[in-house]
Write a protein that holds these residues in place. Structure first.
Motif, PDB file in Angstrom:
ATOM      1  N   SER A 261      -4.694 -13.649   3.102  1.00 49.23           N
ATOM      2  CA  SER A 261      -4.655 -12.195   2.936  1.00 49.23           C
ATOM      3  C   SER A 261      -3.551 -11.562   3.773  1.00 49.23           C
ATOM      4  O   SER A 261      -2.950 -10.565   3.374  1.00 49.23           O
ATOM      5  CB  SER A 261      -6.006 -11.571   3.306  1.00 49.23           C
TER       6      SER A 261
ATOM      7  N   GLY B 190       8.217  -2.767  -2.242  1.00 50.19           N
ATOM      8  CA  GLY B 190       6.802  -2.444  -2.348  1.00 50.19           C
ATOM      9  C   GLY B 190       5.909  -3.611  -2.692  1.00 50.19           C
ATOM     10  O   GLY B 190       4.711  -3.451  -2.894  1.00 50.19           O
TER      11      GLY B 190
ATOM     12  N   GLU C 122       3.575  -5.303   2.331  1.00 50.05           N
ATOM     13  CA  GLU C 122       3.414  -4.248   3.325  1.00 50.05           C
ATOM     14  C   GLU C 122       3.250  -4.880   4.703  1.00 50.05           C
ATOM     15  O   GLU C 122       2.607  -5.927   4.851  1.00 50.05           O
ATOM     16  CB  GLU C 122       2.192  -3.382   2.997  1.00 50.05           C
TER      17      GLU C 122
ATOM     18  N   ASP D  78       1.962  -4.447   8.686  1.00 50.42           N
ATOM     19  CA  ASP D  78       1.085  -3.637   9.528  1.00 50.42           C
ATOM     20  C   ASP D  78       1.667  -3.495  10.933  1.00 50.42           C
ATOM     21  O   ASP D  78       2.756  -4.006  11.237  1.00 50.42           O
ATOM     22  CB  ASP D  78      -0.332  -4.230   9.568  1.00 50.42           C
TER      23      ASP D  78
ATOM     24  N   SER E 129       1.016  -8.233   4.078  1.00 48.80           N
ATOM     25  CA  SER E 129       0.023  -8.401   3.013  1.00 48.80           C
ATOM     26  C   SER E 129       0.634  -7.894   1.717  1.00 48.80           C
ATOM     27  O   SER E 129       1.668  -7.213   1.718  1.00 48.80           O
ATOM     28  CB  SER E 129      -1.264  -7.632   3.341  1.00 48.80           C
TER      29      SER E 129
ATOM     30  N   GLY F 125       1.514  -5.672  -1.340  1.00 45.94           N
ATOM     31  CA  GLY F 125       1.619  -4.222  -1.441  1.00 45.94           C
ATOM     32  C   GLY F 125       0.850  -3.641  -2.603  1.00 45.94           C
ATOM     33  O   GLY F 125       0.355  -4.360  -3.493  1.00 45.94           O
ATOM     34  N   LEU F 126       0.737  -2.324  -2.610  1.00 46.66           N
ATOM     35  CA  LEU F 126      -0.007  -1.625  -3.658  1.00 46.66           C
ATOM     36  C   LEU F 126       0.632  -1.776  -5.026  1.00 46.66           C
ATOM     37  O   LEU F 126      -0.017  -1.556  -6.049  1.00 46.66           O
ATOM     38  CB  LEU F 126      -0.120  -0.137  -3.309  1.00 46.66           C
ATOM     39  N   LEU F 127       1.913  -2.155  -5.065  1.00 49.44           N
ATOM     40  CA  LEU F 127       2.572  -2.336  -6.350  1.00 49.44           C
ATOM     41  C   LEU F 127       1.866  -3.400  -7.179  1.00 49.44           C
ATOM     42  O   LEU F 127       1.780  -3.297  -8.397  1.00 49.44           O
ATOM     43  CB  LEU F 127       4.039  -2.721  -6.132  1.00 49.44           C
TER      44      LEU F 127
ATOM     45  N   LEU G  51      -1.287  -3.958  -7.133  1.00 49.00           N
ATOM     46  CA  LEU G  51      -2.491  -3.332  -7.654  1.00 49.00           C
ATOM     47  C   LEU G  51      -2.180  -2.567  -8.935  1.00 49.00           C
ATOM     48  O   LEU G  51      -2.950  -2.605  -9.898  1.00 49.00           O
ATOM     49  CB  LEU G  51      -3.095  -2.391  -6.609  1.00 49.00           C
ATOM     50  N   GLN G  52      -1.039  -1.885  -8.947  1.00 49.97           N
ATOM     51  CA  GLN G  52      -0.639  -1.148 -10.149  1.00 49.97           C
ATOM     52  C   GLN G  52      -0.383  -2.090 -11.308  1.00 49.97           C
ATOM     53  O   GLN G  52      -0.822  -1.853 -12.429  1.00 49.97           O
ATOM     54  CB  GLN G  52       0.609  -0.319  -9.840  1.00 49.97           C
TER      55      GLN G  52
ATOM     56  N   GLN H 238      -3.648  -3.485 -12.555  1.00 48.92           N
ATOM     57  CA  GLN H 238      -4.414  -2.523 -13.341  1.00 48.92           C
ATOM     58  C   GLN H 238      -3.907  -2.457 -14.768  1.00 48.92           C
ATOM     59  O   GLN H 238      -4.690  -2.400 -15.721  1.00 48.92           O
ATOM     60  CB  GLN H 238      -4.330  -1.141 -12.693  1.00 48.92           C
TER      61      GLN H 238
END
Length: 252
Positions: free
Chosen positions: A22, A51, A54, A56, A62, A64-66, A68-69, A72
């Motif tokens: 992770s 992206g 990411e 910390d 970890s 990135g949110l990209l 996740l997009q 989806q």
């Protein structure tokens, strides 16, 4: 193998580390990948800027949110395919023609499911095939039901190129056809992507009332004679309506 292809493969080796971890530090990525630290650093820096990764406060990375997009989008399209398949099978059995499921992908439409006709003579299409949004019934039904600003922007930028003898290449003819499709709830095409073919398509909407796919029946022209069209149109629209309802769409 070309050098840039090697770079892509090595980049994927770094990203694949996150399938089992992770969070990873730069040192850990170097250790697990076996690549030079300078190479890993360049890749990770680029991934962070785009992206894909990411970082910390402790310097660990970890996904990135990209992702996740992207995930989806894939999930939504796979769900449509899974929901649509039984309806497509029933439609194919009722009309005896090939059935296609298409979604928008940028300025094109892409076939994500296809059921072949059981007749001796049919059309050759395959999952993954692409077509411009203006050509072919299933592609054009998506274009017809896009939001007005998106549709206008697309038409202002795109050049209408002929794909077959019936492809619409005149925007003054295409625009009224799109408006008619919105009013009637279906599109019919003849010889637009391949000569001597015909297709009928209807839109599939989600719970927000947005078009997310198109479903069509397609075959050789002689199977779509004028006297048969009303029944065929009714069958396609009914299948599209059923799928829209399954996706939570409620007609106002």
């Amino acid at each position: 193998m070309q050098s840039k292809n090697k770079t892509v493969v090595r980049s994927m080796d770094v990203l694949n580390l996150f399938l089992t971890h992770s969070r990873l530090s730069l040192s850990e990525m170097v250790q697990f990948s076996g690549m030079p630290k300078t190479s890993v650093y360049r890749m990770v820096t680029a991934f962070e800027e785009m992206g894909f990764l990411e970082k910390d406060e402790e310097g660990n990375y970890s996904l990135g949110l990209l992702f996740l997009q992207f995930g989806q989008l894939v999930s939504e399209r796979l769900d449509i395919r899974q929901i649509a398949l039984p309806v497509m099978q029933r439609l194919r059995d009722e009309v005896g023609e090939a059935v296609n499921l298409i979604v928008q992908d940028g300025e094109e439409a892409i076939y994500i499911e296809k059921l072949e006709t059981k007749q001796a003579v049919g059309l050759f299409t395959k999952v993954g095939r692409r077509s411009p949004l203006y050509a072919g019934a299933c592609s054009r039904i998506i274009l017809a039901f896009l939001p007005n600003d998106e549709r206008e922007d697309y038409l202002n930028r795109i050049e209408l190129r002929p794909m077959a003898s019936g492809t619409i290449t005149d925007k003054t003819k295409l625009l009224p056809m799109l408006e008619e499709s919105r009013k009637l709830g279906y599109t019919l095409s003849r010889s637009e992507l391949a000569d001597h073919t015909c297709a009928i398509a209807a839109p599939i909407f989600n719970n927000n009332g947005q078009i997310v796919a198109g479903i069509s029946i397609a075959g050789i022209n002689v199977n779509f004679q004028e006297e048969k069209l009303p029944l065929l149109i009714e069958k396609v629209k009914s299948a599209a309506d059923e799928l829209s309802q399954k996706l939570g769409y409620v007609e106002m």
